[in-house]
Design a protein around this motif. Structure first.
Motif, PDB file in Angstrom:
ATOM      1  N   LEU A  74       0.698  -0.985  -0.068  1.00 34.42           N
ATOM      2  CA  LEU A  74      -0.138  -0.345  -0.082  1.00 34.42           C
ATOM      3  C   LEU A  74       0.938   1.247  -0.063  1.00 34.42           C
ATOM      4  O   LEU A  74       0.394   2.390  -0.632  1.00 34.42           O
ATOM      5  N   VAL A  75       2.034   1.369   0.087  1.00 30.45           N
ATOM      6  CA  VAL A  75       2.736   2.084   0.880  1.00 30.45           C
ATOM      7  C   VAL A  75       3.450   2.317  -0.489  1.00 30.45           C
ATOM      8  O   VAL A  75       3.417   3.886  -1.642  1.00 30.45           O
ATOM      9  N   PHE A  76       3.418   1.879  -1.393  1.00 31.14           N
ATOM     10  CA  PHE A  76       4.050   1.961  -2.806  1.00 31.14           C
ATOM     11  C   PHE A  76       3.201   2.049  -3.918  1.00 31.14           C
ATOM     12  O   PHE A  76       3.713   2.711  -4.682  1.00 31.14           O
ATOM     13  N   VAL A  77       1.782   1.335  -3.688  1.00 30.44           N
ATOM     14  CA  VAL A  77       0.349   1.648  -4.588  1.00 30.44           C
ATOM     15  C   VAL A  77      -0.245   2.588  -4.541  1.00 30.44           C
ATOM     16  O   VAL A  77      -1.047   3.182  -5.401  1.00 30.44           O
ATOM     17  N   GLY A  78       0.120   2.870  -3.450  1.00 30.50           N
ATOM     18  CA  GLY A  78      -0.861   4.389  -3.390  1.00 30.50           C
ATOM     19  C   GLY A  78      -0.987   5.630  -3.278  1.00 30.50           C
ATOM     20  O   GLY A  78      -1.900   6.110  -3.963  1.00 30.50           O
ATOM     21  N   PRO A  79       0.169   5.875  -3.773  1.00 29.07           N
ATOM     22  CA  PRO A  79       0.375   7.612  -4.461  1.00 29.07           C
ATOM     23  C   PRO A  79       0.046   6.834  -6.033  1.00 29.07           C
ATOM     24  O   PRO A  79      -0.330   8.191  -6.597  1.00 29.07           O
ATOM     25  N   PHE A  80       0.357   5.662  -6.809  1.00 25.34           N
ATOM     26  CA  PHE A  80       0.067   5.927  -8.105  1.00 25.34           C
ATOM     27  C   PHE A  80      -1.910   6.005  -8.624  1.00 25.34           C
ATOM     28  O   PHE A  80      -2.278   6.604  -9.058  1.00 25.34           O
ATOM     29  N   LEU A  81      -1.721   4.922  -6.920  1.00 20.67           N
ATOM     30  CA  LEU A  81      -4.350   4.898  -6.703  1.00 20.67           C
ATOM     31  C   LEU A  81      -4.176   6.333  -6.662  1.00 20.67           C
ATOM     32  O   LEU A  81      -5.179   6.887  -7.437  1.00 20.67           O
ATOM     33  N   ILE A  82      -3.454   7.614  -5.892  1.00 17.92           N
ATOM     34  CA  ILE A  82      -4.504   8.255  -5.597  1.00 17.92           C
ATOM     35  C   ILE A  82      -4.200   9.577  -6.890  1.00 17.92           C
ATOM     36  O   ILE A  82      -4.865  10.677  -7.556  1.00 17.92           O
ATOM     37  N   LEU A  83      -3.327   9.372  -7.734  1.00 19.46           N
ATOM     38  CA  LEU A  83      -2.635   9.511  -8.866  1.00 19.46           C
ATOM     39  C   LEU A  83      -3.376   9.473 -10.131  1.00 19.46           C
ATOM     40  O   LEU A  83      -4.668  10.045 -11.105  1.00 19.46           O
ATOM     41  N   LEU A  84      -4.023   8.069 -10.364  1.00 21.97           N
ATOM     42  CA  LEU A  84      -5.128   7.527 -10.990  1.00 21.97           C
ATOM     43  C   LEU A  84      -6.624   8.290 -10.913  1.00 21.97           C
ATOM     44  O   LEU A  84      -7.351   8.715 -11.736  1.00 21.97           O
ATOM     45  N   SER A  85      -6.955   8.222  -8.956  1.00 22.12           N
ATOM     46  CA  SER A  85      -8.188   9.096  -8.730  1.00 22.12           C
ATOM     47  C   SER A  85      -8.038  10.306  -9.388  1.00 22.12           C
ATOM     48  O   SER A  85      -8.765  10.922  -9.854  1.00 22.12           O
ATOM     49  N   SER A  86      -7.808  10.943  -9.244  1.00 22.54           N
ATOM     50  CA  SER A  86      -6.769  12.691  -9.633  1.00 22.54           C
ATOM     51  C   SER A  86      -7.385  13.133 -10.756  1.00 22.54           C
ATOM     52  O   SER A  86      -7.644  13.699 -11.747  1.00 22.54           O
ATOM     53  N   GLY A  87      -6.735  12.080 -11.239  1.00 23.70           N
ATOM     54  CA  GLY A  87      -6.828  12.177 -13.331  1.00 23.70           C
ATOM     55  C   GLY A  87      -7.985  11.807 -13.789  1.00 23.70           C
ATOM     56  O   GLY A  87      -8.919  12.154 -14.788  1.00 23.70           O
ATOM     57  N   LEU A  88      -8.681  10.792 -12.890  1.00 19.59           N
ATOM     58  CA  LEU A  88      -9.887  10.693 -13.459  1.00 19.59           C
ATOM     59  C   LEU A  88     -11.414  11.457 -12.714  1.00 19.59           C
ATOM     60  O   LEU A  88     -12.504  11.047 -13.137  1.00 19.59           O
ATOM     61  N   LYS A  89     -11.036  12.289 -11.411  1.00 15.88           N
ATOM     62  CA  LYS A  89     -11.901  12.546 -10.774  1.00 15.88           C
ATOM     63  C   LYS A  89     -13.028  14.048 -11.220  1.00 15.88           C
ATOM     64  O   LYS A  89     -12.267  14.480 -12.003  1.00 15.88           O
ATOM     65  N   PRO A  90     -14.505  13.582 -11.292  1.00  9.10           N
ATOM     66  CA  PRO A  90     -14.891  15.368 -11.639  1.00  9.10           C
ATOM     67  C   PRO A  90     -14.456  16.311 -11.258  1.00  9.10           C
ATOM     68  O   PRO A  90     -14.253  16.231 -10.009  1.00  9.10           O
ATOM     69  N   SER A  91     -14.680  17.725 -11.783  1.00  8.23           N
ATOM     70  CA  SER A  91     -14.576  18.722 -11.125  1.00  8.23           C
ATOM     71  C   SER A  91     -15.418  19.137  -9.775  1.00  8.23           C
ATOM     72  O   SER A  91     -14.455  19.506  -9.067  1.00  8.23           O
ATOM     73  N   GLY A  92     -16.168  18.800  -9.898  1.00  7.15           N
ATOM     74  CA  GLY A  92     -17.159  19.370  -8.587  1.00  7.15           C
ATOM     75  C   GLY A  92     -16.695  18.505  -7.750  1.00  7.15           C
ATOM     76  O   GLY A  92     -17.093  17.932  -5.781  1.00  7.15           O
ATOM     77  N   GLN A  93     -15.541  17.082  -7.420  1.00 12.20           N
ATOM     78  CA  GLN A  93     -15.524  16.097  -6.535  1.00 12.20           C
ATOM     79  C   GLN A  93     -13.668  16.745  -6.146  1.00 12.20           C
ATOM     80  O   GLN A  93     -12.802  17.594  -7.005  1.00 12.20           O
ATOM     81  N   ALA A  94     -13.465  17.012  -4.893  1.00 13.91           N
ATOM     82  CA  ALA A  94     -12.090  17.317  -4.770  1.00 13.91           C
ATOM     83  C   ALA A  94     -11.232  16.230  -4.723  1.00 13.91           C
ATOM     84  O   ALA A  94     -11.074  15.243  -4.073  1.00 13.91           O
TER      85      ALA A  94
END
Length: 271
Positions: A17-37
């Motif tokens: 999780l320590v290694f994969v976590g930042p990648f998941l956050i990056l992936l999530s940030s690139g797919l989030k709609p503008s209304g989601q923080a």
């Protein structure tokens, strides 16, 4: 024993999780709609709903296809030549006897302890004198020789049983044929690992292309992402989407080559 295994799995999951976590956050940030923080706490990983708007924006904000093509050109030219040159240098250092062999090997090893930044100015001066500044050749040629690759393959070639080499010489094989038909097949897992390391290094290369290139049309993808960061500024979603696009080829190559990586690691442990 069962408790010990459970504890080991928990520990490995936490490390993953320590290694994969930042990648998941990056992936999530690139797919989030503008209304989601993006920077919610605790982290809100799941996009609701996933959108591709930022991927499209990153793709059109800069000449993304051109930068990807440039990186493919650099990888296609550098990685096979890098592996072959390393093997050709490592074979005589491992299997042939000549005066000064150990001294040459120590001189090559000593370059591994120098920071890469130390070699930037000498390399740039040489490339400029040869008239290759701001060219594809200026990016490619200085990266074809690697002390790490020579060291890794030299150790692998030295571990090949001498009886196999002597049998090949008895059958009339010359050194080049022994190198091609005996040594390279025996070092296949190491060659695969070296190719993967070379691919990642070339794909992520940033400093040397930045120094030697002036024409942005020759930029690799790593410089393209930096260019995107300068254009988008604080637009985290677009930058994250562009970074995801640049990471996909690395992930695909590693997934295709992971069997060879595991074989090489098992061979290193046995050795």
């Amino acid at each position: 024993m069962r408790t010990r295994n459970i504890g080991m799995y928990v520990l490995l999951t936490a490390i993953a999780l320590v290694f994969v976590g930042p990648f998941l956050i990056l992936l999530s940030s690139g797919l989030k709609p503008s209304g989601q923080a993006v920077f919610a706490f605790p982290p809100d990983i799941i996009p609701r709903p996933p959108v591709l708007d930022w991927v499209k924006e990153a793709w059109t904000a800069i000449p993304f296809p051109r930068y990807l093509l440039n990186s493919v050109i650099y990888v296609g030219a550098m990685v096979p030549a890098y592996v072959l040159v390393s093997a050709l240098c490592a074979y005589p250092l491992a299997r042939l006897r000549f005066r000064g062999r150990n001294l040459i090997f120590l001189a090559i090893l000593s370059t591994m302890f120098l920071p890469g930044e130390v070699m930037l100015i000498p390399r740039f001066l040489v490339v400029s004198q040869l008239g290759m500044a701001d060219t594809y050749a200026g990016v490619i040629l200085p990266g074809l020789l690697s002390a790490f690759g020579i060291f890794l393959l030299r150790q692998t070639f030295a571990g090949v049983p001498r009886e196999i080499v002597d049998a090949a010489r008895t059958d009339g094989c010359h050194e080049l044929r022994i190198f091609w038909h005996v040594m390279l097949p025996a070092a296949r897992p190491t060659l695969a690992i070296l190719a993967i390391f070379g691919f990642i290094s070339v794909w992520n290369s940033f400093i040397w292309p930045l120094v030697v290139l002036k024409d942005s049309a020759k930029y690799p993808i790593a410089l393209g992402i930096a260019y995107l960061a300068g254009i988008t500024g604080t637009d985290v979603r677009t930058l994250a989407a562009g970074t995801i696009i640049s990471i996909i080829p690395v992930v695909v190559v590693f997934m295709l080559m992971q069997r060879h990586v595991l074989e090489g690691m098992r061979g290193a442990v046995k050795g």
